[in-house]
Design an enzyme around this catalytic site. Structure first.
Site, mmCIF file in Angstrom:
data_model
loop_
_atom_site.group_PDB
_atom_site.id
_atom_site.type_symbol
_atom_site.label_atom_id
_atom_site.label_comp_id
_atom_site.label_asym_id
_atom_site.label_seq_id
_atom_site.Cartn_x
_atom_site.Cartn_y
_atom_site.Cartn_z
ATOM 1 N N ASP A 19 0.877 -1.171 0.000
ATOM 2 C CA ASP A 19 0.000 0.000 0.000
ATOM 3 C C ASP A 19 0.914 1.220 0.000
ATOM 4 O O ASP A 19 1.525 1.552 1.015
ATOM 5 C CB ASP A 19 -0.891 -0.035 1.253
ATOM 6 N N LYS A 31 2.875 11.595 -3.156
ATOM 7 C CA LYS A 31 1.929 10.841 -3.982
ATOM 8 C C LYS A 31 0.948 11.793 -4.689
ATOM 9 O O LYS A 31 0.419 11.479 -5.745
ATOM 10 C CB LYS A 31 1.155 9.859 -3.094
ATOM 11 N N GLU A 39 -7.129 0.583 -4.558
ATOM 12 C CA GLU A 39 -7.175 0.491 -3.103
ATOM 13 C C GLU A 39 -8.520 -0.034 -2.584
ATOM 14 O O GLU A 39 -8.535 -0.945 -1.745
ATOM 15 C CB GLU A 39 -6.820 1.854 -2.492
ATOM 16 N N ASP A 51 -12.727 5.701 2.419
ATOM 17 C CA ASP A 51 -11.303 5.748 2.757
ATOM 18 C C ASP A 51 -10.911 7.177 3.137
ATOM 19 O O ASP A 51 -10.780 8.048 2.272
ATOM 20 C CB ASP A 51 -10.478 5.256 1.560
#
Ligand code: ADP
Ligand code: MG
Length: 638
Positions: free
Chosen positions: A25, A88, A195, A217
């Site tokens: 992850d 990211k 994800e 999330d």
């Protein structure tokens, strides 16, 4: 729909045949690595200190030994200019991408073009460090290297490969950048998976009955919601949404601001270093409030000295607006998937911020059910990826699953008049293949320029250009005779290949689209909003352009006919046709669809008899020398 099955070879996974595979992850705030030991359930691999979470932070040190994780995070206050975090967010992004996007204000002001050739459209964002300009791809590679080394030492040998997770909305460029990072790190990518899908797999939902699943999330700096459809063990992402600039960090800031208000000072009074200290303390307070009813807080420095207590209830008031925003995001995605909250069978919670009791409460309220929280929300994505990796290398023969993802924006081809013909629509599951037939516009056209675009709007100018290529060597034919089959193929990683083939001759060309670094989520959102807002305008523009094209080709055809066969007309007919031509040419220059349409109809009417006579004449010519009986019915003299 073309479904690609992933199935594993039917070998018995004996311990000695066990292949070392991991799930990674690669998070904005934290990254993790997990694996499935033979015959056991998946677990995360911890570092020498026993920590599972690796902060996604890289410090470029003076001695050229880069620090990754907690030691790097520890340097972020002392040496911020050589410490990279949250990279990211600019994965696969160019300076152009981020300059036109407000939510990118967290990119450091010294962000530069990371491409050696600055004129390239694919130039990546980079920031200056003492190690030179560093891109998100390079920083991510450091994180991946660290996790791979951790896994290799825990598993006692080289890794066969890794499944790396990416947000469901990641576009081609961002996925490609992730693969590039893995390549730099020397990690073999078995597959990139979304994800939310990984999270659902970690809960074993792939073995559940058919249902809809919402994955909520809430991480450190981002909120993502995905609506999945599970059907016979197959996941399909129906819709994705969220907010790239909303997460647990905003909760920290809300607490810090509250403290400043209580102490009646400003962040400026405090100074940057003490303020950062306050933020860290606010974060600790927030996390403690997930367990406790109240926490003590203090702020000191630069003549400021305040201490007090924050209750959970006060904290909830501070964050309620932010939590509401995430719920609004859920509602949008539900609507996108054509569902209502009660359609959802399971709600899966992902991300450290879903530990906040208020978040769970509000999500439960929206969906009318308790969300799933049993699997550690920090680990759930990595665990699901590990299960997938285990399966892909063939360790697990019982588990077979199919992962389907979704395209964030429509893909299409430019057609005449600067219009976009959509080939694959947004939210289509991938992998997928779609084709459409096109033809030539002019007589004798031997090449076709193909322009691949991404976006929801009708006009090329309002969409994003992905690639251009040419199909050459089409034999000269009359306009409309060539059959050009254009095929869009999106693979399981979301990479697009476009091919074109003239079906009469087999002349073919294709291009792999690795788009000049892609779109931010907020840009995707903006493009979607624009397409809704402009939908009516766009349709009108499209209708107008189509009428103009029709007018133009009719004018071309009539003029060519006049040139060839004017002798079939008398003077008054020529005059009537000429004036209808003038009228249509004038109308085509105006913006009135209806008047172009009328003028087309009038010219059509004026040339009907002419067309019939021409057809007659050509048939007579064709039949010359043959017996008159061979002439069929429609060919009567007028
Ligand atoms: P990302 O997906 O962005 O890498 P994570 O899922 O690791 O992020 O979530 C990090 C966020 O979760 C941080 O804002 C952190 O403060 C928050 N968090 C972690 N534990 C808790 C907790 N017990 N209570 C509240 N928030 C928490
Ligand atoms: Mg995450």
């Amino acid at each position: 729909m073309a479904l690609l099955k992933i199935s594993e070879p039917g070998k018995s996974p004996m311990p000695h045949q066990f292949k070392r595979a991991v799930g990674i992850d690669l998070g904005t705030t934290n990254s993790l690595v997990a694996t499935v030991p033979p015959g056991k359930s998946p677990h995360v691999i911890v570092d020498a200190q026993g920590d599972a979470l690796l902060p996604s932070v890289v410090h470029y040190a003076e001695d050229q030994i880069n620090l990754v994780g907690q030691p790097a995070l520890d340097m972020s206050i002392a040496d911020p200019h050589n410490t990279l975090a949250s990279f990211k967010r600019w994965m696969g992004r160019s300076i152009d991408d981020i300059q036109s996007d407000d939510s990118y204000d967290y990119v450091r002001p010294d962000a530069v073009d990371g491409s050696p050739d600055a004129s390239k459209a694919s130039a990546l964002v980079a920031v200056h460090t003492r190690a030179g300009a560093v891109t998100a791809v390079e920083a991510s590679a450091e994180v991946l290297k660290n996790l791979a080394a951790r896994a290799e030492s825990a598993l006692g040998g080289q890794l066969q490969g890794a499944v790396i997770t990416v947000p469901a909305y990641f576009d081609d460029a961002q996925r490609q950048a992730t693969k590039d990072a893995a390549m730099l790190a020397g990690v073999n990518v078995l597959r990139l998976i979304n994800e939310p899908t990984a999270a659902a797999v970690a809960y074993g939902l792939d073995k559940a009955d058919d249902r809809y699943i919402a994955v909520y999330d809430l991480g450190g700096g981002t909120f993502d919601v995905s609506i999945l459809q599970l059907s016979e063990g197959v996941f399909e992402v129906l819709a994705t949404g969220g907010n790239a600039a909303l997460g647990g960090d905003d909760f920290d800031r809300a607490i810090a601001d509250w403290v400043l208000a209580q102490a009646a000072v400003s962040a400026a009074d405090l100074g940057p270093s003490a303020y950062r200290q306050l933020l860290q303390e606010s974060r600790a307070a927030k996390q403690a409030l997930s367990e406790h009813r109240a926490v003590g807080l203090a702020v000191a420095g630069n003549g400021v000295d305040w201490a007090g207590e924050l209750s959970r209830q006060q904290f909830e008031e501070l964050i309620d607006g932010l939590v509401e925003q995430t719920l609004a995001g859920c509602k949008v995605s539900l609507a996108d998937a054509d569902l209502v909250p009660s359609d959802i069978g399971d709600v899966v919670m992902v991300g450290g911020s879903t530990r906040v009791p208020r978040v769970r409460e509000k999500v439960a309220l929206l969906f009318g059910q308790e969300p799933k929280i049993d699997v550690d929300p920090d680990q759930v994505v990595a665990l699901g990826a590990a299960i997938q990796a285990d399966m892909l290398v063939g360790n697990n023969q019982e588990r077979e699953l199919l992962l389907l993802d979704v395209l964030p924006l429509s893909l299409g081809i430019e057609t005449m008049g600067g219009l976009v013909e959509k080939i694959i629509h947004r939210n289509t599951s991938i992998p997928c293949t779609r084709g459409q037939e096109f033809t030539t516009y002019k007589d004798g056209q031997t090449a076709l320029a193909l322009h691949v675009l991404q976006g929801e709007r009708e006009r090329v100018a309002d969409c994003r250009s992905l690639a251009r290529f040419e199909l050459r060597g089409i034999p000269a034919m009359v306009a409309g005779a060539a059959h050009i089959q254009v095929t869009f193929d999106v693979d399981a990683n979301g990479m697009l290949e476009v091919s074109a083939c003239e079906t009469n001759t087999g002349v073919a060309a294709s291009i792999k689209v690795q788009p000049s670094y892609g779109l931010a989520e907020s840009q995707i959102t903006a493009m979607l909003q624009a397409s809704h807002q402009f939908a009516r305008d766009d349709l009108e523009v499209r209708a107008l352009i189509e009428q103009r094209i029709e007018a133009e080709s009719l004018l071309d055809a009539v003029q060519a006919a006049l040139q060839a066969d004017r002798h079939l007309l008398d003077a008054s007919e020529v005059q009537r046709i000429d004036s209808a031509i003038t009228e249509l040419a004038a109308a085509a220059k105006q913006d009135e669809v209806v008047s172009i349409k009328d003028a087309i109809a009038r010219l059509g009417h004026q040339t009907e008899a002419f067309a019939a006579r021409r057809m007659n004449q050509s048939i007579k010519q064709a039949l010359q020398g043959r017996h008159i009986d061979a002439i069929a019915d429609p060919v009567q003299d007028d």
